[in-house]
Write an enzyme that holds these catalytic residues in place. Structure first.
Site, PDB file in Angstrom:
ATOM      1  N   ARG A 160       0.854  -1.180   0.000  1.00  0.00           N
ATOM      2  CA  ARG A 160       0.000   0.000   0.000  1.00  0.00           C
ATOM      3  C   ARG A 160       0.888   1.227   0.000  1.00  0.00           C
ATOM      4  O   ARG A 160       1.797   1.327   0.824  1.00  0.00           O
ATOM      5  CB  ARG A 160      -0.878  -0.021   1.257  1.00  0.00           C
ATOM      6  CG  ARG A 160      -1.899   1.081   1.286  1.00  0.00           C
ATOM      7  CD  ARG A 160      -2.652   1.082   2.604  1.00  0.00           C
ATOM      8  NE  ARG A 160      -2.089   2.084   3.488  1.00  0.00           N
ATOM      9  CZ  ARG A 160      -2.752   2.625   4.511  1.00  0.00           C
ATOM     10  NH1 ARG A 160      -3.980   2.230   4.796  1.00  0.00           N
ATOM     11  NH2 ARG A 160      -2.193   3.524   5.274  1.00  0.00           N
ATOM     12  N   TYR A 172      -3.071  11.673   5.305  1.00  0.00           N
ATOM     13  CA  TYR A 172      -3.381  10.427   5.984  1.00  0.00           C
ATOM     14  C   TYR A 172      -2.321   9.375   5.635  1.00  0.00           C
ATOM     15  O   TYR A 172      -1.924   9.253   4.480  1.00  0.00           O
ATOM     16  CB  TYR A 172      -4.767   9.885   5.580  1.00  0.00           C
ATOM     17  CG  TYR A 172      -4.853   8.430   5.889  1.00  0.00           C
ATOM     18  CD1 TYR A 172      -4.971   8.019   7.214  1.00  0.00           C
ATOM     19  CD2 TYR A 172      -4.659   7.467   4.903  1.00  0.00           C
ATOM     20  CE1 TYR A 172      -4.932   6.678   7.535  1.00  0.00           C
ATOM     21  CE2 TYR A 172      -4.619   6.127   5.213  1.00  0.00           C
ATOM     22  CZ  TYR A 172      -4.760   5.745   6.537  1.00  0.00           C
ATOM     23  OH  TYR A 172      -4.686   4.424   6.860  1.00  0.00           O
ATOM     24  N   ASP A 223      -5.166   3.877  -0.002  1.00  0.00           N
ATOM     25  CA  ASP A 223      -6.285   4.171   0.908  1.00  0.00           C
ATOM     26  C   ASP A 223      -6.615   5.657   0.812  1.00  0.00           C
ATOM     27  O   ASP A 223      -5.776   6.509   1.111  1.00  0.00           O
ATOM     28  CB  ASP A 223      -5.849   3.808   2.341  1.00  0.00           C
ATOM     29  CG  ASP A 223      -6.986   3.907   3.344  1.00  0.00           C
ATOM     30  OD1 ASP A 223      -8.061   4.423   2.992  1.00  0.00           O
ATOM     31  OD2 ASP A 223      -6.783   3.448   4.498  1.00  0.00           O
ATOM     32  N   HIS A 225      -9.070   7.017   2.525  1.00  0.00           N
ATOM     33  CA  HIS A 225      -9.533   7.373   3.865  1.00  0.00           C
ATOM     34  C   HIS A 225     -10.750   8.289   3.891  1.00  0.00           C
ATOM     35  O   HIS A 225     -10.748   9.335   4.557  1.00  0.00           O
ATOM     36  CB  HIS A 225      -8.375   7.965   4.687  1.00  0.00           C
ATOM     37  CG  HIS A 225      -8.277   7.376   6.061  1.00  0.00           C
ATOM     38  ND1 HIS A 225      -8.541   8.089   7.201  1.00  0.00           N
ATOM     39  CD2 HIS A 225      -7.974   6.131   6.467  1.00  0.00           C
ATOM     40  CE1 HIS A 225      -8.382   7.306   8.260  1.00  0.00           C
ATOM     41  NE2 HIS A 225      -8.042   6.114   7.847  1.00  0.00           N
ATOM     42  N   GLU A 249      -9.116   2.014  -1.571  1.00  0.00           N
ATOM     43  CA  GLU A 249      -9.856   1.779  -0.321  1.00  0.00           C
ATOM     44  C   GLU A 249     -10.568   3.030   0.188  1.00  0.00           C
ATOM     45  O   GLU A 249     -10.024   4.133   0.095  1.00  0.00           O
ATOM     46  CB  GLU A 249      -8.821   1.306   0.709  1.00  0.00           C
ATOM     47  CG  GLU A 249      -9.323   1.159   2.116  1.00  0.00           C
ATOM     48  CD  GLU A 249      -8.197   0.697   3.042  1.00  0.00           C
ATOM     49  OE1 GLU A 249      -7.210   0.094   2.552  1.00  0.00           O
ATOM     50  OE2 GLU A 249      -8.286   0.952   4.249  1.00  0.00           O
ATOM     51  N   GLU A 275     -13.465  -1.059   7.020  1.00  0.00           N
ATOM     52  CA  GLU A 275     -12.761  -1.138   8.302  1.00  0.00           C
ATOM     53  C   GLU A 275     -13.564  -0.520   9.453  1.00  0.00           C
ATOM     54  O   GLU A 275     -13.326  -0.847  10.599  1.00  0.00           O
ATOM     55  CB  GLU A 275     -11.368  -0.494   8.203  1.00  0.00           C
ATOM     56  CG  GLU A 275     -11.385   1.000   7.972  1.00  0.00           C
ATOM     57  CD  GLU A 275      -9.988   1.590   7.803  1.00  0.00           C
ATOM     58  OE1 GLU A 275      -9.158   0.974   7.130  1.00  0.00           O
ATOM     59  OE2 GLU A 275      -9.744   2.663   8.366  1.00  0.00           O
ATOM     60  N   ARG A 296     -13.605  -5.227   4.079  1.00  0.00           N
ATOM     61  CA  ARG A 296     -12.484  -5.071   5.007  1.00  0.00           C
ATOM     62  C   ARG A 296     -12.868  -5.164   6.481  1.00  0.00           C
ATOM     63  O   ARG A 296     -12.112  -4.779   7.361  1.00  0.00           O
ATOM     64  CB  ARG A 296     -11.759  -3.746   4.726  1.00  0.00           C
ATOM     65  CG  ARG A 296     -11.258  -3.640   3.295  1.00  0.00           C
ATOM     66  CD  ARG A 296     -10.198  -2.590   3.155  1.00  0.00           C
ATOM     67  NE  ARG A 296      -9.049  -2.920   3.949  1.00  0.00           N
ATOM     68  CZ  ARG A 296      -8.674  -2.294   5.061  1.00  0.00           C
ATOM     69  NH1 ARG A 296      -9.335  -1.255   5.502  1.00  0.00           N
ATOM     70  NH2 ARG A 296      -7.617  -2.691   5.723  1.00  0.00           N
ATOM     71  N   GLU A 352      -4.414  -7.090   5.630  1.00  0.00           N
ATOM     72  CA  GLU A 352      -3.527  -5.966   5.931  1.00  0.00           C
ATOM     73  C   GLU A 352      -2.600  -6.364   7.084  1.00  0.00           C
ATOM     74  O   GLU A 352      -3.030  -6.985   8.051  1.00  0.00           O
ATOM     75  CB  GLU A 352      -4.348  -4.736   6.353  1.00  0.00           C
ATOM     76  CG  GLU A 352      -3.500  -3.525   6.681  1.00  0.00           C
ATOM     77  CD  GLU A 352      -4.337  -2.304   7.076  1.00  0.00           C
ATOM     78  OE1 GLU A 352      -5.509  -2.499   7.493  1.00  0.00           O
ATOM     79  OE2 GLU A 352      -3.826  -1.187   6.996  1.00  0.00           O
ATOM     80  N   TRP A 415     -11.751  12.629   8.452  1.00  0.00           N
ATOM     81  CA  TRP A 415     -10.327  12.320   8.573  1.00  0.00           C
ATOM     82  C   TRP A 415     -10.042  10.995   7.919  1.00  0.00           C
ATOM     83  O   TRP A 415     -10.818  10.079   7.957  1.00  0.00           O
ATOM     84  CB  TRP A 415      -9.890  12.289  10.037  1.00  0.00           C
ATOM     85  CG  TRP A 415      -8.457  11.872  10.110  1.00  0.00           C
ATOM     86  CD1 TRP A 415      -7.353  12.614   9.780  1.00  0.00           C
ATOM     87  CD2 TRP A 415      -7.958  10.576  10.489  1.00  0.00           C
ATOM     88  NE1 TRP A 415      -6.226  11.867   9.922  1.00  0.00           N
ATOM     89  CE2 TRP A 415      -6.562  10.620  10.358  1.00  0.00           C
ATOM     90  CE3 TRP A 415      -8.574   9.395  10.925  1.00  0.00           C
ATOM     91  CZ2 TRP A 415      -5.758   9.519  10.646  1.00  0.00           C
ATOM     92  CZ3 TRP A 415      -7.784   8.303  11.211  1.00  0.00           C
ATOM     93  CH2 TRP A 415      -6.377   8.359  11.066  1.00  0.00           C
TER      94      TRP A 415
END
Ligand code: GCO
Ligand code: MG
Length: 415
Positions: A160, A172, A223, A225, A249, A275, A296, A352, A415
């Site tokens: 990643r 991030y 990602d 985020h 992601e 997640e 995830r 991950e 965030w």
């Protein structure tokens, strides 16, 4: 005498006689539930919820543990249903992390009593090793390229890549140190600046360079985020298509699962989400409409092995594969349980893997191991992770929260 040998398997022996919560901070905060049985067999489960650790600890101590004492530890499904339905108030990260901890500890106990590694109870191995992706984080494009190459050197086949963005002070995924990334740094949330346009202009350049450097074989992941709107997400996915990502992601928040219809119509870049999900209801539409490629959700935040298995089974019907969250804020207990799950689950995609610090590994001795891009769960009865409570006690809880993001004009963002 080994724990398993002390058990005679009778119902009395399986009675839960005690449970306690251990909160410790060997480098970062972890919440661990320890369940004891009459037979002396002990099981542990991870209950860590980054930045909200004490809420889960209190939920467990005040409301869950009193309900466990005297129950048969082997009745995992019934205990799960009791804690989920019996509370009347369903779902939510605090509740589901607490239920996950109980569930993981009970699977640990059952497997120890059976004298088997956990994957055997789930149905046995579906694969020899578990593909993992590591995190290469750089402060700018060139640094990120170097980091990706460093991960390739270490044997990772899936990497990643996160990078600092020109014009943005923070981004991030960019850690302070070299090996260990930890977003929860301050007692009160650090405020980070965000600008979607700057980010979206930069990311395709990053992946163009990365693909040139690593060649076609290495699996590259990224990602976002939760920072994009659905339309921006669609455009980003499209602009990254030439670089053949393994996945993109968390493009946009998924409370509104239907938002992914728009993204999906516009891009063939594989999508991963989940997640922050706690239950199957958070991803039902995403899965049934085949709006994502990887789910995830993880053991600790999605109700334990018992519930994660339901999510994975639903996903399997729609060719959606697993790609469980495995950041450092999930303890080695979660990682151990996840690796047994990954070894079994038929529709496995990837796991991950972020390395824990040496001190964390000392507090949580375990038998899983990393070898050239893959993880292997061990053969110890249970999930193979224990807790050194004496060492844990030397590293007490430290208040820490996750950062928040604001747009340049001050608007609070995701965030
Ligand atoms: C990931 C995640 C994490 C989260 C962290 C929050 O993909 O690994 O996005 O890095 O930010 O788990 O506590
Ligand atoms: Mg993520």
């Amino acid at each position: 005498m080994a724990e398993a040998e002390r058990t005679d398997g009778s119902a009395r022996e399986r009675t839960i006689t005690g449970a306690r919560v251990v909160v410790c901070s060997p480098g970062r905060n972890f919440v661990t539930l320890v369940i004891e049985t009459q037979a002396g067999v002990v099981g542990i489960g991870d209950a860590t919820l980054n930045g909200r650790e004490l809420s889960v600890a209190s939920y467990l101590t005040d409301h869950v543990i009193p309900n466990l004492i005297g129950r048969d530890a082997s009745r995992i499904e019934d205990v799960w249903q009791f804690l989920y339905r019996g509370a009347y108030w369903r779902r939510g990260p605090v509740t589901m992390s607490a239920i996950a901890a109980v569930d993981t500890a009970l699977w640990d106990i059952k497997a120890k009593m059976a004298g088997m590694p956990l994957y055997q109870l789930l149905g046995g191995k579906s694969r020899e090793r578990v593909l993992v992706y590591g995190h290469a984080n750089g402060k700018d494009l060139e640094h990120t390229v170097d980091e990706v190459l460093r991960y390739k050197e270490m044997g990772y086949e899936a990497i990643r890549a996160q990078s600092g963005v020109p014009g943005l002070a923070t981004a991030y995924g960019i850690g302070k140190g070299d090996m260990y990334y930890e977003p929860a740094g301050e007692e009160l949330p650090e405020v980070q600046e965000w600008d979607t346009r700057a980010y979206m202009t930069f990311v395709p350049k990053l992946f163009e360079r990365l693909r040139e450097k690593v060649g076609p074989e290495t699996k590259l992941l990224h990602d976002a985020h939760h920072r994009m709107t659905p339309q921006e997400a669609a455009r980003l996915g499209k602009s990254l298509e030439p670089y053949d990502l393994f996945w993109l992601e968390d493009l946009t928040p998924a409370e509104n699962q239907e938002a992914f219809r728009l993204i999906r119509q516009h891009t063939t870049t594989p999508l991963a989400v989940g997640e922050v999900f706690n239950t199957i209801h958070d991803c039902r539409t995403l899965i049934e409409e085949q709006l994502i490629d990887y789910i995830r959700a993880t053991v600790v935040h999605a109700g334990g092995i018992t519930h994660l298995r339901r999510i994975a089974d639903l996903a399997g019907l729609y060719q959606v594969r697993t790609g469980s969250h495995g950041a450092t804020d999930l303890s080695p207990v979660c990682m151990g349980a996840a690796l047994h799950f990954d070894s079994w689950v038929p529709n496995f995609g990837i796991q991950e893997y972020m390395m824990h610090t040496e001190l964390t590994d000392e507090v949580f001795p375990h038998d899983y191991r990393f070898e050239r891009g893959f993880m292997h769960c061990g053969e110890t009865p249970g999930h193979g992770v224990t807790l050194d409570e004496k060492l844990a006690a030397k590293h007490p809880y430290k208040p820490r929260q996750l950062p928040v993001a604001r747009l340049r004009d001050g608007t609070l963002w995701n965030w």
